[in-house]
Scaffold this motif. Sequence first.
Motif, mmCIF file in Angstrom:
data_model
loop_
_atom_site.group_PDB
_atom_site.id
_atom_site.type_symbol
_atom_site.label_atom_id
_atom_site.label_comp_id
_atom_site.label_asym_id
_atom_site.label_seq_id
_atom_site.Cartn_x
_atom_site.Cartn_y
_atom_site.Cartn_z
ATOM 1 N N MET A 1 24.625 24.529 15.285
ATOM 2 C CA MET A 1 25.264 25.537 14.457
ATOM 3 C C MET A 1 25.934 24.845 13.277
ATOM 4 S SD MET A 1 28.317 28.201 15.452
ATOM 5 C CE MET A 1 27.352 28.927 16.751
ATOM 6 N N ASP A 2 25.512 25.165 12.045
ATOM 7 C CA ASP A 2 26.083 24.490 10.896
ATOM 8 C C ASP A 2 27.399 25.143 10.492
ATOM 9 O OD1 ASP A 2 25.413 26.823 9.506
ATOM 10 O OD2 ASP A 2 23.488 26.012 8.872
ATOM 11 N N LEU A 3 28.092 24.472 9.574
ATOM 12 C CA LEU A 3 29.411 24.935 9.157
ATOM 13 C C LEU A 3 29.330 26.280 8.459
ATOM 14 C CD1 LEU A 3 32.413 24.339 8.902
ATOM 15 C CD2 LEU A 3 31.927 23.097 6.783
ATOM 16 N N ARG A 4 28.300 26.489 7.653
ATOM 17 C CA ARG A 4 28.179 27.754 6.934
ATOM 18 C C ARG A 4 27.998 28.925 7.886
ATOM 19 N NH1 ARG A 4 23.451 29.504 2.554
ATOM 20 N NH2 ARG A 4 24.176 31.656 2.307
ATOM 21 N N PHE A 5 27.161 28.719 8.912
ATOM 22 C CA PHE A 5 26.952 29.793 9.887
ATOM 23 C C PHE A 5 28.257 30.131 10.595
ATOM 24 C CE2 PHE A 5 25.985 31.312 14.160
ATOM 25 C CZ PHE A 5 25.115 32.356 13.886
ATOM 26 N N ALA A 6 29.005 29.106 11.003
ATOM 27 C CA ALA A 6 30.286 29.337 11.675
ATOM 28 C C ALA A 6 31.262 30.065 10.756
ATOM 29 C CB ALA A 6 30.879 28.009 12.143
ATOM 30 N N ARG A 7 31.278 29.683 9.477
ATOM 31 C CA ARG A 7 32.174 30.336 8.529
ATOM 32 C C ARG A 7 31.787 31.796 8.312
ATOM 33 N NH1 ARG A 7 31.312 27.240 4.601
ATOM 34 N NH2 ARG A 7 29.869 28.563 3.439
ATOM 35 N N ASP A 8 30.491 32.057 8.188
ATOM 36 C CA ASP A 8 30.043 33.437 8.004
ATOM 37 C C ASP A 8 30.338 34.281 9.234
ATOM 38 O OD1 ASP A 8 29.143 32.728 5.534
ATOM 39 O OD2 ASP A 8 27.006 32.697 6.053
ATOM 40 N N THR A 9 30.142 33.685 10.420
ATOM 41 C CA THR A 9 30.455 34.416 11.656
ATOM 42 C C THR A 9 31.935 34.767 11.720
ATOM 43 O OG1 THR A 9 28.654 33.294 12.839
ATOM 44 C CG2 THR A 9 30.388 34.310 14.175
ATOM 45 N N ALA A 10 32.799 33.802 11.363
ATOM 46 C CA ALA A 10 34.234 34.053 11.362
ATOM 47 C C ALA A 10 34.604 35.121 10.342
ATOM 48 C CB ALA A 10 34.992 32.758 11.064
ATOM 49 N N THR A 11 33.931 35.123 9.206
ATOM 50 C CA THR A 11 34.209 36.127 8.175
ATOM 51 C C THR A 11 33.875 37.525 8.669
ATOM 52 O OG1 THR A 11 33.783 34.543 6.395
ATOM 53 C CG2 THR A 11 33.643 36.879 5.832
ATOM 54 N N VAL A 12 32.699 37.667 9.295
ATOM 55 C CA VAL A 12 32.290 38.970 9.812
ATOM 56 C C VAL A 12 33.207 39.401 10.952
ATOM 57 C CG1 VAL A 12 30.419 40.246 10.935
ATOM 58 C CG2 VAL A 12 29.903 38.618 9.109
ATOM 59 N N PHE A 13 33.543 38.463 11.832
ATOM 60 C CA PHE A 13 34.450 38.789 12.939
ATOM 61 C C PHE A 13 35.794 39.287 12.416
ATOM 62 C CE2 PHE A 13 37.945 37.523 15.716
ATOM 63 C CZ PHE A 13 37.590 38.158 16.903
ATOM 64 N N SER A 14 36.345 38.589 11.420
ATOM 65 C CA SER A 14 37.641 38.988 10.859
ATOM 66 C C SER A 14 37.556 40.374 10.230
ATOM 67 C CB SER A 14 38.104 37.967 9.818
ATOM 68 O OG SER A 14 38.257 36.692 10.408
ATOM 69 N N ARG A 15 36.467 40.631 9.523
ATOM 70 C CA ARG A 15 36.297 41.941 8.885
ATOM 71 C C ARG A 15 36.215 43.047 9.922
ATOM 72 N NH1 ARG A 15 31.972 45.290 8.013
ATOM 73 N NH2 ARG A 15 32.065 46.647 6.152
ATOM 74 N N GLU A 16 35.484 42.809 11.010
ATOM 75 C CA GLU A 16 35.301 43.837 12.024
ATOM 76 C C GLU A 16 36.546 44.024 12.893
ATOM 77 O OE1 GLU A 16 32.606 45.829 12.362
ATOM 78 O OE2 GLU A 16 31.938 44.902 10.488
ATOM 79 N N PHE A 17 37.252 42.927 13.155
ATOM 80 C CA PHE A 17 38.385 43.007 14.075
ATOM 81 C C PHE A 17 39.667 43.472 13.387
ATOM 82 C CE2 PHE A 17 41.820 41.333 16.745
ATOM 83 C CZ PHE A 17 41.402 41.782 17.990
ATOM 84 N N ALA A 18 39.758 43.301 12.069
ATOM 85 C CA ALA A 18 40.999 43.618 11.354
ATOM 86 C C ALA A 18 41.495 45.042 11.598
ATOM 87 C CB ALA A 18 40.814 43.352 9.859
#
Length: 255
Positions: free
Chosen positions: A1-18
């Motif tokens: 899992m590269d850094l970009r994928f992890a960052r994008d996953t965290a971005t989507v998670f934050s958007r959905e969980f907020a």
Amino acid sequence: MDLRFARDTATVFSREFAPVPREPLGLLFTMGQPLLFLFLFGPLLAGTPSFGGAGGDSPWQWFVPGILVMMCLSGPMMAGYNLLVELIGGSLERMMVTPLNRTAMLVGRTLKEFAILLAQAVLIIALAVPLGFRLHFAGVLAGLVLLAVFGIGLGALSFALAIASQPGGELFYGVTQLVMFPLLLLSGMLLPMDFGPAWLQAAAAFNPVTYIVEAERALFSGRFTDAPVLYGALSACAVAAAGLALGTRSMRRGV
């Protein structure tokens, strides 16, 4: 899992969980059915001296894991509803033109469903302890991991179904309602399948949720070496693999 994928996953998670902490009533509403079964149906089983799980477990050891699996069917399985709303409203299309990794869009959403499911499961367990449920910490942790794997798979399948159901959404509502109740009733969540006729037990043998429920009951009672644990783990992993594969394919193909 590269850094970009992890960052994008965290971005989507934050958007959905907020929005979740800002809508606590919504979480309580989704837990309404499990809580009713816990406090109104559970005592009926607890008051039946002849009722108990395998190995002489109390009725609560048998009943609580079934309630947790029920939450998977009423929670992550319906998670695609929010995605369907975004599809109809056009907001997801705007996300699809961003540089966000499309697989990360799915993983981030499924992790959000996992976080909610985990919090609700912990609450149900905490409420069940005063009623007579006995904690086996290692077994509970293993059971929650198994529940998470199953929930992530159901959530991903729900997202794939939502994408396939656009633009009207009738397919999503029809399939979820058609599938949810047979899975629930044929899994032995509320009553042992041993009480049913032979044809009903045969139908339950083809239900993957049956094996997950039995595995949860064994784990929550601390019986790690029971055969149902293996069968339940295989069933949960199969659901997760199928869900992530279909969901990722749907996201990558676009909407």
